[in-house]
Design a protein around this motif. Structure first.
Motif, short mmCIF file in Angstrom:
data_model
loop_
_atom_site.label_atom_id
_atom_site.label_comp_id
_atom_site.label_asym_id
_atom_site.label_seq_id
_atom_site.Cartn_x
_atom_site.Cartn_y
_atom_site.Cartn_z
N LEU A 232 0.88 -1.32 -0.04
CA LEU A 232 0.07 -0.02 -0.01
C LEU A 232 1.00 1.26 -0.21
O LEU A 232 0.69 2.09 -0.78
N ILE A 233 1.97 1.17 0.78
CA ILE A 233 2.93 2.36 1.12
C ILE A 233 3.33 2.70 -0.62
O ILE A 233 3.78 3.66 -0.81
N THR A 234 3.75 1.49 -1.10
CA THR A 234 4.38 1.41 -2.19
C THR A 234 3.71 2.19 -3.34
O THR A 234 3.92 3.06 -4.16
N VAL A 235 2.29 1.55 -3.57
CA VAL A 235 1.65 2.01 -4.43
C VAL A 235 1.02 3.49 -4.39
O VAL A 235 1.03 4.33 -5.22
N ALA A 236 0.87 3.73 -3.03
CA ALA A 236 0.16 5.29 -2.68
C ALA A 236 1.14 6.17 -2.73
O ALA A 236 1.17 7.31 -3.08
N GLY A 237 2.62 5.60 -2.28
CA GLY A 237 3.56 6.54 -2.12
C GLY A 237 4.68 6.75 -3.11
O GLY A 237 5.36 7.85 -3.33
N HIS A 238 4.92 5.64 -3.76
CA HIS A 238 6.11 5.68 -4.63
C HIS A 238 5.86 5.36 -5.98
O HIS A 238 6.91 5.79 -6.70
N VAL A 239 4.73 4.72 -6.46
CA VAL A 239 4.70 4.28 -7.96
C VAL A 239 4.64 5.63 -8.58
O VAL A 239 3.98 6.35 -8.46
N GLN A 240 5.33 5.85 -10.01
CA GLN A 240 5.66 6.85 -10.64
C GLN A 240 4.60 7.03 -11.82
O GLN A 240 4.68 7.92 -12.49
N ALA A 241 3.67 5.91 -11.88
CA ALA A 241 2.71 6.11 -13.03
C ALA A 241 2.13 7.59 -12.91
O ALA A 241 1.69 7.87 -11.74
N THR A 242 1.91 8.32 -14.06
CA THR A 242 1.48 9.58 -14.12
C THR A 242 0.10 10.09 -13.25
O THR A 242 0.04 10.84 -12.45
N THR A 243 -1.05 9.06 -13.43
CA THR A 243 -2.07 9.14 -12.70
C THR A 243 -1.98 9.27 -11.19
O THR A 243 -2.45 10.06 -10.53
N LEU A 244 -1.25 8.15 -10.86
CA LEU A 244 -0.93 8.08 -9.52
C LEU A 244 -0.23 9.19 -8.85
O LEU A 244 -0.60 9.71 -7.76
N HIS A 245 0.50 9.51 -9.69
CA HIS A 245 1.58 10.43 -9.31
C HIS A 245 0.92 11.90 -9.13
O HIS A 245 0.98 12.64 -7.88
N ASP A 246 -0.04 12.21 -9.94
CA ASP A 246 -0.57 13.44 -10.08
C ASP A 246 -1.63 13.52 -8.71
O ASP A 246 -1.84 14.45 -8.09
N ALA A 247 -2.38 12.13 -8.52
CA ALA A 247 -3.28 12.16 -7.57
C ALA A 247 -2.82 12.31 -6.12
O ALA A 247 -3.41 13.10 -5.29
N ALA A 248 -1.35 11.67 -6.09
CA ALA A 248 -0.90 11.63 -4.77
C ALA A 248 -0.01 12.73 -4.59
O ALA A 248 0.64 12.92 -3.51
N HIS A 249 0.23 13.61 -5.59
CA HIS A 249 1.34 14.65 -5.48
C HIS A 249 1.34 15.34 -4.06
O HIS A 249 2.54 15.23 -3.37
N ASP A 250 0.55 16.10 -3.81
CA ASP A 250 0.50 16.88 -2.38
C ASP A 250 0.86 16.17 -1.07
O ASP A 250 1.84 16.70 -0.28
N VAL A 251 0.23 14.95 -1.07
CA VAL A 251 0.66 13.95 0.11
C VAL A 251 1.95 13.52 0.10
O VAL A 251 2.61 13.65 1.14
N ARG A 252 2.37 13.18 -1.26
CA ARG A 252 3.75 12.62 -1.31
C ARG A 252 4.88 13.83 -0.78
O ARG A 252 5.49 13.25 0.02
N HIS A 253 4.57 14.88 -1.23
CA HIS A 253 5.65 16.09 -0.64
C HIS A 253 5.36 16.35 0.55
O HIS A 253 6.38 16.34 1.37
N ALA A 254 4.20 16.39 1.05
CA ALA A 254 4.00 16.80 2.62
C ALA A 254 4.59 15.50 3.63
O ALA A 254 4.62 15.82 4.72
N THR A 255 4.57 14.40 2.93
CA THR A 255 4.88 13.24 3.78
C THR A 255 6.44 12.94 3.61
O THR A 255 7.11 12.27 4.23
N GLY A 256 7.19 13.53 2.74
CA GLY A 256 8.50 13.64 2.53
C GLY A 256 9.12 12.69 1.81
O GLY A 256 10.17 12.09 1.97
N PHE A 257 7.98 11.96 0.96
CA PHE A 257 8.43 11.01 -0.13
C PHE A 257 9.40 11.54 -1.14
O PHE A 257 9.08 12.56 -1.63
N PRO A 258 10.25 10.52 -1.94
CA PRO A 258 10.81 11.12 -2.89
C PRO A 258 9.66 11.39 -4.08
O PRO A 258 8.93 10.38 -4.39
N CYS A 259 9.53 12.60 -4.81
CA CYS A 259 8.47 12.95 -5.77
C CYS A 259 9.00 13.31 -6.96
O CYS A 259 9.75 14.26 -6.92
#
Lengths: 245, 56
Positions: free
Chosen positions: B28-55
């Motif tokens: 779940l952490i990998t899919v929601a936080g790290h997978v770089q597929a465009t749709t996933l990345h765009d949807a999770a963008h703000d959270v990934r930044h705010a959580t400190g994941f490499p984005c």
């Protein structure tokens, strides 16, 4: 998706009740902590992020012909889709944390370590240390537009650092001799001695003031959300009716 | 003898269950936080930044 996975797992694993209890506790705790993280993000982190995006997009310019105002009027419309997705993904990520956290809690409990709500708070701090603080030491939370090394390299370093720090904290907490504690120190230090992937040039358009504020706030809200996650997970797992063994 | 056998079975099952839950969590952490597929990345963008994941 989660529901299908749960059903499939139930077929595959005979300890259905146990599995259900673990997953239910983690789902509720993760969802609660994820919602809190989203609220904190909207209140404290998102304004800095939106401010930085103005520099990333070129609407504001730092170091140019004119003076950069520190407090521009950036109160825009509430973007329902964007923020809705943030809430959903925050919940998903914290459910992921909770699922992993609860397995380590149970593993410790089965080795005779007490699991109270107070202990849950400490678990939360440790989780924060492993998943947010340690990777942030090498890869600080990124403001949009910041220069960074290749994303795959950073992700590999991120996962390796989280794993090494997590194992180290487990060894510090539950190790019984100096060999284990010594190994913990090596595991804690190794990712930072090796060093995180860094960019070859700095191209970030946003002022360092915003970058510093963003990193501090991302870590601060993360600590609060993780402590909530630890306490909630411990509380819910303790309250779940246990099977007589 | 019987008790020992039962305990062993229970421990093994418990380990399988724990492993399954842990793998779900990491997935779940990998899919929601790290997978770089465009749709996933765009949807999770703000959270990934705010959580400190490499984005991106």
């Amino acid at each position: 998706m989660m529901l299908h996975m749960t059903c499939a797992m139930q077929l595959a694993f005979p300890a259905t009740n146990m599995f259900q209890k673990i997953v239910t506790s983690a789902l509720i705790a993760g969802f609660g902590a994820g919602l809190l993280a989203a609220v904190l993000q909207f209140a404290f982190v998102q304004p800095v992020l939106l401010h930085a995006e103005l520099f990333e997009g070129g609407d504001l310019v730092h170091f140019g012909s004119s003076v950069t105002l520190a407090q521009p009027d950036i109160a825009g419309d509430f973007d329902l889709v964007r923020n809705g997705l943030s809430i959903a993904f925050s919940a998903l990520i914290y459910v992921g944390y909770a699922l992993f956290l609860i397995t380590t809690m149970i593993a410790a409990q089965e080795r005779g370590h007490d699991l109270s709500v107070k202990a849950g708070l400490v678990w939360g701090v440790a989780g924060f240390g492993a998943v947010q603080m340690a990777p942030a030491f090498g890869l600080p939370p990124e403001l949009p537009g910041m220069a960074a090394a290749d994303v795959t390299d950073r992700q590999i370093w991120w996962f390796a650092t989280v794993a090494a720090t997590g194992i180290a904290l487990w060894l510090i907490a539950f190790g019984k001799n100096w060999t284990m504690w010594g190994a913990a120190v090596i595991l804690l230090a190794a990712p930072h001695i090796i060093g995180a992937p860094v960019p070859s040039t700095f191209t970030g358009p946003a002022p360092p003031e915003l970058g510093a504020e963003f990193a501090a706030r991302a870590l601060g809200t993360g600590l609060v959300a993780w402590m909530t996650l630890g306490a909630l997970t411990a509380y819910l797992w303790q309250s779940a009716p246990q099977e007589a063994s | 003898m019987n008790t020992i056998a039962q305990t062993r079975v229970q421990e093994k099952t418990s380990l399988m269950t724990l492993l399954a839950v842990a793998i779900m969590g990491v997935g779940l952490i990998t899919v929601a936080g790290h997978v770089q597929a465009t749709t996933l990345h765009d949807a999770a963008h703000d959270v990934r930044h705010a959580t400190g994941f490499p984005c991106h």
